[in-house]
Design a protein around this motif. Sequence first.
Motif, PDB file in Angstrom:
ATOM      1  N   MET A   1       0.852  -1.169   0.000  1.00  0.00           N
ATOM      2  CA  MET A   1       0.000   0.000   0.000  1.00  0.00           C
ATOM      3  C   MET A   1       0.897   1.230   0.000  1.00  0.00           C
ATOM      4  SD  MET A   1      -2.974   1.125   2.685  1.00  0.00           S
ATOM      5  CE  MET A   1      -4.000  -0.212   2.146  1.00  0.00           C
ATOM      6  N   ASN A   2       0.541   2.191  -0.851  1.00  0.00           N
ATOM      7  CA  ASN A   2       1.360   3.401  -0.926  1.00  0.00           C
ATOM      8  C   ASN A   2       1.093   4.322   0.255  1.00  0.00           C
ATOM      9  OD1 ASN A   2      -0.993   4.858  -1.470  1.00  0.00           O
ATOM     10  ND2 ASN A   2      -0.706   4.746  -3.679  1.00  0.00           N
ATOM     11  N   THR A   3       1.928   5.327   0.403  1.00  0.00           N
ATOM     12  CA  THR A   3       1.842   6.236   1.548  1.00  0.00           C
ATOM     13  C   THR A   3       0.528   6.999   1.580  1.00  0.00           C
ATOM     14  OG1 THR A   3       4.231   6.483   1.450  1.00  0.00           O
ATOM     15  CG2 THR A   3       3.038   8.104   2.743  1.00  0.00           C
ATOM     16  N   ALA A   4       0.053   7.440   0.415  1.00  0.00           N
ATOM     17  CA  ALA A   4      -1.208   8.185   0.361  1.00  0.00           C
ATOM     18  C   ALA A   4      -2.369   7.301   0.792  1.00  0.00           C
ATOM     19  CB  ALA A   4      -1.445   8.722  -1.049  1.00  0.00           C
ATOM     20  N   GLY A   5      -2.359   6.068   0.353  1.00  0.00           N
ATOM     21  CA  GLY A   5      -3.414   5.131   0.757  1.00  0.00           C
ATOM     22  C   GLY A   5      -3.368   4.848   2.238  1.00  0.00           C
ATOM     23  N   ALA A   6      -2.179   4.680   2.762  1.00  0.00           N
ATOM     24  CA  ALA A   6      -2.030   4.416   4.199  1.00  0.00           C
ATOM     25  C   ALA A   6      -2.530   5.603   5.011  1.00  0.00           C
ATOM     26  CB  ALA A   6      -0.573   4.114   4.532  1.00  0.00           C
ATOM     27  N   GLU A   7      -2.220   6.816   4.568  1.00  0.00           N
ATOM     28  CA  GLU A   7      -2.668   8.010   5.301  1.00  0.00           C
ATOM     29  C   GLU A   7      -4.185   8.168   5.219  1.00  0.00           C
ATOM     30  OE1 GLU A   7      -0.904   9.707   7.471  1.00  0.00           O
ATOM     31  OE2 GLU A   7       0.617   8.217   6.972  1.00  0.00           O
ATOM     32  N   GLU A   8      -4.765   7.790   4.081  1.00  0.00           N
ATOM     33  CA  GLU A   8      -6.231   7.832   3.952  1.00  0.00           C
ATOM     34  C   GLU A   8      -6.869   6.907   4.986  1.00  0.00           C
ATOM     35  OE1 GLU A   8      -9.786   6.225   1.002  1.00  0.00           O
ATOM     36  OE2 GLU A   8      -7.714   6.229   0.264  1.00  0.00           O
ATOM     37  N   PHE A   9      -6.354   5.700   5.099  1.00  0.00           N
ATOM     38  CA  PHE A   9      -6.924   4.744   6.052  1.00  0.00           C
ATOM     39  C   PHE A   9      -6.611   5.124   7.493  1.00  0.00           C
ATOM     40  CE2 PHE A   9      -7.072   2.042   2.221  1.00  0.00           C
ATOM     41  CZ  PHE A   9      -8.435   1.785   2.243  1.00  0.00           C
ATOM     42  N   ARG A  10      -5.449   5.710   7.717  1.00  0.00           N
ATOM     43  CA  ARG A  10      -5.114   6.168   9.066  1.00  0.00           C
ATOM     44  C   ARG A  10      -6.099   7.260   9.506  1.00  0.00           C
ATOM     45  NH1 ARG A  10      -0.716   4.980  11.623  1.00  0.00           N
ATOM     46  NH2 ARG A  10       0.435   4.480   9.729  1.00  0.00           N
ATOM     47  N   ALA A  11      -6.426   8.166   8.593  1.00  0.00           N
ATOM     48  CA  ALA A  11      -7.392   9.232   8.899  1.00  0.00           C
ATOM     49  C   ALA A  11      -8.789   8.654   9.117  1.00  0.00           C
ATOM     50  CB  ALA A  11      -7.407  10.267   7.777  1.00  0.00           C
ATOM     51  N   LEU A  12      -9.171   7.682   8.294  1.00  0.00           N
ATOM     52  CA  LEU A  12     -10.481   7.038   8.441  1.00  0.00           C
ATOM     53  C   LEU A  12     -10.594   6.345   9.791  1.00  0.00           C
ATOM     54  CD1 LEU A  12     -13.207   6.020   7.199  1.00  0.00           C
ATOM     55  CD2 LEU A  12     -11.902   4.063   6.341  1.00  0.00           C
ATOM     56  N   ILE A  13      -9.556   5.617  10.171  1.00  0.00           N
ATOM     57  CA  ILE A  13      -9.561   4.906  11.456  1.00  0.00           C
ATOM     58  C   ILE A  13      -9.585   5.899  12.606  1.00  0.00           C
ATOM     59  CG2 ILE A  13      -8.189   3.404  12.951  1.00  0.00           C
ATOM     60  CD1 ILE A  13      -7.273   1.968  10.316  1.00  0.00           C
ATOM     61  N   ALA A  14      -8.808   6.963  12.508  1.00  0.00           N
ATOM     62  CA  ALA A  14      -8.791   7.985  13.563  1.00  0.00           C
ATOM     63  C   ALA A  14     -10.169   8.624  13.719  1.00  0.00           C
ATOM     64  CB  ALA A  14      -7.738   9.041  13.261  1.00  0.00           C
ATOM     65  N   ALA A  15     -10.849   8.878  12.615  1.00  0.00           N
ATOM     66  CA  ALA A  15     -12.188   9.465  12.674  1.00  0.00           C
ATOM     67  C   ALA A  15     -13.171   8.508  13.339  1.00  0.00           C
ATOM     68  CB  ALA A  15     -12.665   9.829  11.269  1.00  0.00           C
ATOM     69  N   ARG A  16     -13.064   7.229  13.013  1.00  0.00           N
ATOM     70  CA  ARG A  16     -13.975   6.249  13.635  1.00  0.00           C
ATOM     71  C   ARG A  16     -13.686   6.098  15.127  1.00  0.00           C
ATOM     72  NH1 ARG A  16     -15.444   1.684   9.153  1.00  0.00           N
ATOM     73  NH2 ARG A  16     -16.056   3.179   7.551  1.00  0.00           N
ATOM     74  N   LEU A  17     -12.423   6.144  15.506  1.00  0.00           N
ATOM     75  CA  LEU A  17     -12.091   6.090  16.933  1.00  0.00           C
ATOM     76  C   LEU A  17     -12.625   7.322  17.659  1.00  0.00           C
ATOM     77  CD1 LEU A  17      -8.454   4.674  16.772  1.00  0.00           C
ATOM     78  CD2 LEU A  17     -10.446   3.555  17.811  1.00  0.00           C
ATOM     79  N   ALA A  18     -12.556   8.480  17.035  1.00  0.00           N
ATOM     80  CA  ALA A  18     -13.094   9.702  17.639  1.00  0.00           C
ATOM     81  C   ALA A  18     -14.611   9.598  17.793  1.00  0.00           C
ATOM     82  CB  ALA A  18     -12.724  10.917  16.799  1.00  0.00           C
ATOM     83  N   ASP A  19     -15.269   9.016  16.794  1.00  0.00           N
ATOM     84  CA  ASP A  19     -16.724   8.810  16.888  1.00  0.00           C
ATOM     85  C   ASP A  19     -17.064   7.894  18.063  1.00  0.00           C
ATOM     86  OD1 ASP A  19     -17.129  10.413  14.678  1.00  0.00           O
ATOM     87  OD2 ASP A  19     -17.429   8.732  13.282  1.00  0.00           O
ATOM     88  N   LEU A  20     -16.274   6.832  18.242  1.00  0.00           N
ATOM     89  CA  LEU A  20     -16.510   5.918  19.358  1.00  0.00           C
ATOM     90  C   LEU A  20     -16.313   6.623  20.692  1.00  0.00           C
ATOM     91  CD1 LEU A  20     -14.797   2.645  18.075  1.00  0.00           C
ATOM     92  CD2 LEU A  20     -17.241   3.054  18.354  1.00  0.00           C
ATOM     93  N   ASP A  21     -15.312   7.481  20.775  1.00  0.00           N
ATOM     94  CA  ASP A  21     -15.090   8.239  22.009  1.00  0.00           C
ATOM     95  C   ASP A  21     -16.276   9.154  22.311  1.00  0.00           C
ATOM     96  OD1 ASP A  21     -12.642   7.027  22.390  1.00  0.00           O
ATOM     97  OD2 ASP A  21     -11.495   8.671  21.503  1.00  0.00           O
ATOM     98  N   ALA A  22     -16.805   9.792  21.271  1.00  0.00           N
ATOM     99  CA  ALA A  22     -17.963  10.667  21.461  1.00  0.00           C
ATOM    100  C   ALA A  22     -19.184   9.860  21.907  1.00  0.00           C
ATOM    101  CB  ALA A  22     -18.272  11.424  20.173  1.00  0.00           C
ATOM    102  N   GLU A  23     -19.378   8.690  21.313  1.00  0.00           N
ATOM    103  CA  GLU A  23     -20.496   7.829  21.712  1.00  0.00           C
ATOM    104  C   GLU A  23     -20.315   7.332  23.138  1.00  0.00           C
ATOM    105  OE1 GLU A  23     -21.132   4.720  18.852  1.00  0.00           O
ATOM    106  OE2 GLU A  23     -21.117   6.147  17.187  1.00  0.00           O
ATOM    107  N   ASP A  24     -19.072   7.066  23.535  1.00  0.00           N
ATOM    108  CA  ASP A  24     -18.801   6.645  24.913  1.00  0.00           C
ATOM    109  C   ASP A  24     -19.269   7.710  25.897  1.00  0.00           C
ATOM    110  OD1 ASP A  24     -17.722   4.218  24.268  1.00  0.00           O
ATOM    111  OD2 ASP A  24     -15.636   4.827  24.548  1.00  0.00           O
ATOM    112  N   ALA A  25     -18.955   8.945  25.590  1.00  0.00           N
ATOM    113  CA  ALA A  25     -19.339  10.042  26.483  1.00  0.00           C
ATOM    114  C   ALA A  25     -20.858  10.132  26.615  1.00  0.00           C
ATOM    115  CB  ALA A  25     -18.767  11.363  25.970  1.00  0.00           C
TER     116      ALA A  25
END
Length: 112
Positions: A1-25
Motif C-alpha cells: 500500500m502506498n503512503t497516500a493510501g495508508a494516510e487515507e486509512f489512518r485518517a479514516l480509522i482515527a475518525a472512527r475512533l473519535a466517533d466511538l469516544d464521542a459515543e462513549d461520552a
Amino acid sequence: MNTAGAEEFRALIAARLADLDAEDALGQAGQATVELDQQAVGRLSRQDALLSQSMARATQARRDAQRTGLTAALHRLDAGTFGYCEDCGDDIAPGRLRLDPTAQLCVDCARG
C-alpha cells in the motif's frame, strides 16, 4: 500500500475512533447504577431502567470491540501488513477496507 493510501486509512480509522469516544461520552449516563427508590419509582419503571442499563452496557461492549479492531488495524498499518489478507496474502479491496477497516480477510477467504 502506498503512503497516500495508508494516510487515507489512518485518517479514516482515527475518525472512527473519535466517533466511538464521542459515543462513549453519551452512553455513560445510561450505564449508571440504577437506584432502588420504591417511593419515587415503581417496580415496572425500575425494570425498564435495568433493561436500559443492560442495553447501554451491551452497546458499550460493542464499541469496545470496534475500538479493539480499529486499534489492531492501526498496528497493521504501522507494521505494513494492513490491506493484505491474513490467509492468502492477497490484497484486500480498498472499497472493502473503506467500509470496514478492521477487515483482515479478502472476500474469497472470508467466504470460506
